[in-house]
Design an enzyme around this catalytic site. Sequence first.
Site, PDB file in Angstrom:
ATOM      1  N   ASP A  31       0.906  -1.239   0.199  1.00  0.00           N
ATOM      2  CA  ASP A  31       0.181   0.041  -0.049  1.00  0.00           C
ATOM      3  C   ASP A  31       0.874   1.110   0.088  1.00  0.00           C
ATOM      4  OD1 ASP A  31      -2.008   2.046   0.286  1.00  0.00           O
ATOM      5  OD2 ASP A  31      -2.186   1.363   2.485  1.00  0.00           O
ATOM      6  N   ASN A  33      -0.143   4.390  -0.520  1.00  0.00           N
ATOM      7  CA  ASN A  33      -0.744   5.762  -0.042  1.00  0.00           C
ATOM      8  C   ASN A  33      -1.517   5.825   1.304  1.00  0.00           C
ATOM      9  OD1 ASN A  33      -3.068   4.196  -0.724  1.00  0.00           O
ATOM     10  ND2 ASN A  33      -3.978   6.009  -1.820  1.00  0.00           N
ATOM     11  N   ASP A  35      -3.914   3.892   2.654  1.00  0.00           N
ATOM     12  CA  ASP A  35      -5.196   3.781   2.819  1.00  0.00           C
ATOM     13  C   ASP A  35      -5.722   2.443   3.167  1.00  0.00           C
ATOM     14  OD1 ASP A  35      -5.132   2.415   0.500  1.00  0.00           O
ATOM     15  OD2 ASP A  35      -6.595   3.621  -0.638  1.00  0.00           O
ATOM     16  N   ASP A  39      -1.903  -1.224  -3.767  1.00  0.00           N
ATOM     17  CA  ASP A  39      -2.090  -0.588  -4.853  1.00  0.00           C
ATOM     18  C   ASP A  39      -0.924  -0.599  -6.123  1.00  0.00           C
ATOM     19  OD1 ASP A  39      -0.154   1.140  -3.967  1.00  0.00           O
ATOM     20  OD2 ASP A  39      -2.006   2.064  -2.788  1.00  0.00           O
ATOM     21  N   ASP A 108      -5.298 -10.589 -15.360  1.00  0.00           N
ATOM     22  CA  ASP A 108      -6.525 -11.430 -15.570  1.00  0.00           C
ATOM     23  C   ASP A 108      -7.752 -11.191 -16.287  1.00  0.00           C
ATOM     24  OD1 ASP A 108      -8.095 -13.412 -14.004  1.00  0.00           O
ATOM     25  OD2 ASP A 108      -6.788 -13.012 -12.221  1.00  0.00           O
ATOM     26  N   ASP A 209     -10.024 -16.198 -16.329  1.00  0.00           N
ATOM     27  CA  ASP A 209     -10.698 -16.907 -15.470  1.00  0.00           C
ATOM     28  C   ASP A 209     -11.769 -17.715 -15.658  1.00  0.00           C
ATOM     29  OD1 ASP A 209     -11.161 -16.328 -12.264  1.00  0.00           O
ATOM     30  OD2 ASP A 209     -13.198 -15.787 -12.967  1.00  0.00           O
ATOM     31  N   GLU A 266      -7.744 -20.776 -16.659  1.00  0.00           N
ATOM     32  CA  GLU A 266      -8.035 -21.508 -15.382  1.00  0.00           C
ATOM     33  C   GLU A 266      -9.211 -22.356 -15.816  1.00  0.00           C
ATOM     34  OE1 GLU A 266      -9.902 -20.546 -10.817  1.00  0.00           O
ATOM     35  OE2 GLU A 266     -10.725 -19.641 -12.401  1.00  0.00           O
ATOM     36  N   HIS A 340      -4.666 -17.352  -5.110  1.00  0.00           N
ATOM     37  CA  HIS A 340      -5.093 -16.405  -4.172  1.00  0.00           C
ATOM     38  C   HIS A 340      -6.443 -17.014  -3.705  1.00  0.00           C
ATOM     39  CE1 HIS A 340      -6.987 -16.175  -8.072  1.00  0.00           C
ATOM     40  NE2 HIS A 340      -7.807 -15.736  -7.633  1.00  0.00           N
ATOM     41  N   ASP A 341      -6.724 -18.394  -4.194  1.00  0.00           N
ATOM     42  CA  ASP A 341      -7.961 -18.986  -3.980  1.00  0.00           C
ATOM     43  C   ASP A 341      -7.638 -20.085  -3.075  1.00  0.00           C
ATOM     44  OD1 ASP A 341      -9.759 -17.528  -5.681  1.00  0.00           O
ATOM     45  OD2 ASP A 341      -9.225 -18.782  -7.399  1.00  0.00           O
TER      46      ASP A 341
END
Length: 578
Positions: A31, A33, A35, A39, A108, A209, A266, A340-341
């Site tokens: 990150d 910035n 928040d 990013d 993706d 995907d 995928e 990520h899954d």
Amino acid sequence: MTLELAMMMMNEIPWWKKSVVYQIYPKSFYDANGDGIGDLQGIIQKLDYLVELGVDVLWLNPIYRSPQVDNGYDISNYHEIEPELGTMADFNELLAKAHEKGLKIILDLVVNHTSDQHPWFKQAKQAKNNAYHDYYIWKKPVKQQAPNNWGSSFGGSAWTYEAEVAEYYLHLFAKEQPDLNWENEQVRREIYTLMRFWLDKGIDGFRMDVISLISKDPAYPDGPIIQNKQYGSYYAGAANGPRVHEYLQEMNREVLSHYEIMTVGETPHTTVEEATKYTDEHKHELNMVFHFDHMHLDYGENGKFSTKRFALSALKRVFTKWQVGMAQHNGWNSLYWSNHDQARPVTRFGTDQQEYRQAAAKMLGTILHMQQGTPYIFEGEELGMTNARFNSIDDYNDIETKSVYKDFTENKHLGSDYAMETIYLKSRDNARTPMPWSATKNAGFTTGKPWLLPNPNYPQINVEQALRDPDSVFYYYQQLIKLRHTLPIVTTGKYRLLHPQDERNYTFLRETAEQVLFVTGNFTAQAEQLELPTFLAGLENKLIISNFTAPQSTSKTVNLPAYGAAVYLFTKECDKSR
Ligand code: GLC
Ligand code: CA
């Protein structure tokens, strides 16, 4: 064969067969910035870290504008960057800087479905005669109910009723992710246009995907009910549907073939036989696919969210089937332990017991990276990151995790302890915790409040620590990547499994006419002794890599400590005489 000839042959191999891909989950990477959300500027700041690791290609999870119901897999505008992640200027800068540093970027491509906030869907649901209605899949109620029994991946029916048009629309995932109607030629044309938009910017390819789901069986048959589920599995009806290869060949002709890029699909519920249709180079569809066979080995009493552990012999059977099968059919494997899954591989396939964690991470890396195919490293895997255990379900973010918890506690009455136990093992948030950059507050990921808590073990497992320790998992992965770049046999060698029934070691060979790579890994906490196959015993060899202090060469046996791994390169007799 002379070395020169071998190098010449290597030159003819496409770049993506010689590459290692690093997967970035942008929200969790860095990150810039403050928040609390990773990013694009954060990725730019960390490019040198990726250069040091030595990877070739970055795959970014979706960065397009999205209501974030499924963390970017619900896209409302394919031509804009999600404001949480940055701007188009940030993306252009990232692409340019990555290219300057010799890194490629693939994006993706999520085109089985859009967000329900996409302007197409907003129009589509207004009226049956709206020009966009047919962009999605609508069916009339059958006996006032959904047209078939398909369940959504995230729970509930895969059909949602829209009173305005008195029809159900299909969503294989959340109801906010309506499936596009690929039968409609206009839809396909729109997709090709958006693909060209990104390719013309100079990106280096796509990860597609759930691409095996885009063509549905026109009969929309009920799916079989598996494991007392309330809904039928749509996969039986919808995966690898009748027109999927026609669509991908068209996409290849119209778009892909005009660019020097790589593609990886995928493809849930795809067998080797099915996969060869996608990846046979003579068929002109995709370069490679992600199968799920090894991810299913610990599906148990409640499907994915179960407490079952995998069996090593089954893992070998799966990898071997794919290694041999793809090689036989001019296909190419993608190699992965995690994404990520999925859960963190150290916890799932090795151990996160402190004394063995690093050895296990290196051993798993060895077994995967020495196979034939293109390896994918999911962010943090190169640190040997483990699953996270958060006390409360409220600390989790993922839509799948939340819906499983609700289903297990409210419908199935399995109790919250059991639900949490399976979440600790399988939740997608195990992978999505912020990248731990240092031992400082919030793992050095953000100066703000992170959108998802960092793994509590970040004071021990983080980048700063790994870069300081010459013996870290990071430097081991760096070596594995270098081996792929420098030893042609890692790309070209033919795979052969030894000892298929052994539940303790995974040992295999990679063979060319001149050389044999002997790869072995101990999946247990006990020391192991391995006999070399007789045809190797006595041949000249040298140690290529190991996660312990192994002898520089071996004659009859290889001794492996707990979670030990070693790779020896043998030179065949015939070559010595030359
Ligand atoms: C794929 C993605 C997953 C997403 C789903 C729906 O499986 O990897 O994260 O939830 O598709 O787009
Ligand atoms: Ca941010």
